[in-house]
Motif scaffolding. Structure first.
Motif, PDB file in Angstrom:
ATOM      1  N   UNK A 123      17.046 -27.679   3.254  1.00  0.00           N
ATOM      2  CA  UNK A 123      17.325 -28.504   2.918  1.00  0.00           C
ATOM      3  C   UNK A 123      19.175 -29.332   2.715  1.00  0.00           C
ATOM      4  N   UNK A 166      27.013 -34.269  -2.025  1.00  0.00           N
ATOM      5  CA  UNK A 166      27.642 -34.262  -3.647  1.00  0.00           C
ATOM      6  C   UNK A 166      28.592 -35.379  -3.447  1.00  0.00           C
ATOM      7  N   UNK A 178      31.438 -31.105  -8.357  1.00  0.00           N
ATOM      8  CA  UNK A 178      30.740 -31.966  -7.317  1.00  0.00           C
ATOM      9  C   UNK A 178      29.049 -31.934  -8.303  1.00  0.00           C
ATOM     10  N   UNK A 235      25.405 -34.157  -8.072  1.00  0.00           N
ATOM     11  CA  UNK A 235      24.330 -33.940  -6.730  1.00  0.00           C
ATOM     12  C   UNK A 235      23.760 -35.976  -6.737  1.00  0.00           C
ATOM     13  N   UNK A 291      14.896 -32.761   2.836  1.00  0.00           N
ATOM     14  CA  UNK A 291      14.659 -31.302   3.434  1.00  0.00           C
ATOM     15  C   UNK A 291      13.620 -32.264   4.778  1.00  0.00           C
ATOM     16  N   UNK A 302      30.697 -34.963  -0.256  1.00  0.00           N
ATOM     17  CA  UNK A 302      30.290 -33.425   0.276  1.00  0.00           C
ATOM     18  C   UNK A 302      28.666 -33.577   0.827  1.00  0.00           C
ATOM     19  N   UNK A 327      15.628 -22.894   2.269  1.00  0.00           N
ATOM     20  CA  UNK A 327      14.695 -22.713   1.382  1.00  0.00           C
ATOM     21  C   UNK A 327      13.389 -22.354   1.789  1.00  0.00           C
ATOM     22  N   UNK A 348      12.112 -21.760  -4.421  1.00  0.00           N
ATOM     23  CA  UNK A 348      13.545 -20.643  -3.841  1.00  0.00           C
ATOM     24  C   UNK A 348      14.391 -21.285  -3.187  1.00  0.00           C
ATOM     25  N   UNK A 349      15.928 -20.735  -4.092  1.00  0.00           N
ATOM     26  CA  UNK A 349      16.835 -21.032  -3.751  1.00  0.00           C
ATOM     27  C   UNK A 349      17.321 -20.865  -2.648  1.00  0.00           C
ATOM     28  N   UNK A 350      18.355 -21.386  -2.340  1.00  0.00           N
ATOM     29  CA  UNK A 350      19.417 -21.804  -0.771  1.00  0.00           C
ATOM     30  C   UNK A 350      20.887 -21.221  -1.307  1.00  0.00           C
ATOM     31  N   UNK A 351      21.674 -20.613  -0.932  1.00  0.00           N
ATOM     32  CA  UNK A 351      22.813 -20.933  -0.760  1.00  0.00           C
ATOM     33  C   UNK A 351      23.478 -22.022  -0.285  1.00  0.00           C
ATOM     34  N   UNK A 352      24.256 -22.800  -0.763  1.00  0.00           N
ATOM     35  CA  UNK A 352      24.743 -24.033  -0.150  1.00  0.00           C
ATOM     36  C   UNK A 352      26.183 -23.286   1.072  1.00  0.00           C
ATOM     37  N   UNK A 357      28.801 -26.129   2.792  1.00  0.00           N
ATOM     38  CA  UNK A 357      29.581 -27.427   2.337  1.00  0.00           C
ATOM     39  C   UNK A 357      30.205 -27.946   3.856  1.00  0.00           C
TER      40      UNK A 357
END
Lengths: 116, 113
Positions: free
Chosen positions: A32, A36, A44, A46, A51, A89, A95, A100-104, A106
């Motif tokens: 993913x 930003x 930031x 989006x 994906x 950025x 994900x 589901x989540x995903x920490x980014x 950068x």
């Protein structure tokens, strides 16, 4: 862990020209990739994301391309306007499914300046 | 609708003091993230909350940092015994149905003197 490299660090263009910002990532599991835009004094925003099951996505004047084999993705802004001036950025995340989540992780950011 | 809000917008504190930073996510968003933005380190993930699940604290830089989320909504990030290297902009983001789509607040600029 994931590492995201972003280039260039600064980009100056004339109004109406195109701008391209490139990012590479290290973790082949990342799937993913959001972009930003950050204006001075703001958080930031989006602007577009992609994906890994698609190679390109467009939204009006902005587009993002993804090359999974080479592990790089790019932001393309056409017909640039002074209000496009900001810090951009890229980010990458893993994900697992649709929700589901995903920490980014950068990239370092690109300062884009569009001259009237 | 209203976006993510954070308070205070600016905070100046003396080294060694504790600070609390607040985040109000977008109404209905169940995912909440904290990030830190500094000149030297860029944007770094700190912690993630989702519903009643245990938070992902993997990004917290030291045990001086902690966060809680009460009632599944408002979150507070606490930094104890602040150090000068804690000076940064602390950003909160929330996510809705697509938890990974993160919408950021304006941030709190923390300056430790």
């Amino acid at each position: 862990g994931e590492n995201v490299e972003q280039h260039p660090s600064t980009l100056s263009v004339q109004e109406g020209d195109s701008a391209v910002i490139k990012c590479t990532y290290s973790d082949s599991a990342s799937n993913y990739f959001p972009w930003y835009k950050q204006e001075l004094g703001k958080g930031p925003q989006l602007i577009i994301d992609i994906r890994s099951n698609v190679g390109e996505k467009k939204d009006q004047r902005i587009a993002v391309t993804l090359n999974k084999t080479a592990k790089h993705f790019s932001l393309h802004i056409t017909e640039t306007q002074p209000e496009d001036s900001a810090v951009y950025f890229c980010a990458a995340s893993i994900i697992d499914g649709g929700t589901s989540y995903g920490k980014l992780t950068f990239g370092q950011g690109t300062i884009l300046t569009v001259h009237p | 609708g209203a976006g993510v809000s954070q308070s205070p917008s600016n905070k100046v504190t003396e080294k060694g003091k504790d600070v609390e930073l607040r985040c109000d996510p977008i109404s209905g968003h169940t995912a909440l993230y904290w990030y830190r933005q500094s000149l030297g380190q860029g944007l770094e993930f700190l912690i993630y909350f989702q519903g009643n699940s245990a938070p992902d604290k993997s990004g917290l830089p030291s045990d001086r940092f902690s966060a809680e989320r009460t009632g599944g909504s408002v979150s507070t990030l606490t930094i104890q015994r602040t150090q000068q290297e804690d000076s940064a902009v602390y950003l909160c983001a929330s996510g809705g149905y697509r938890l990974y789509e993160q919408y950021f607040g304006p941030g709190t600029r923390l300056t430790v003197t």
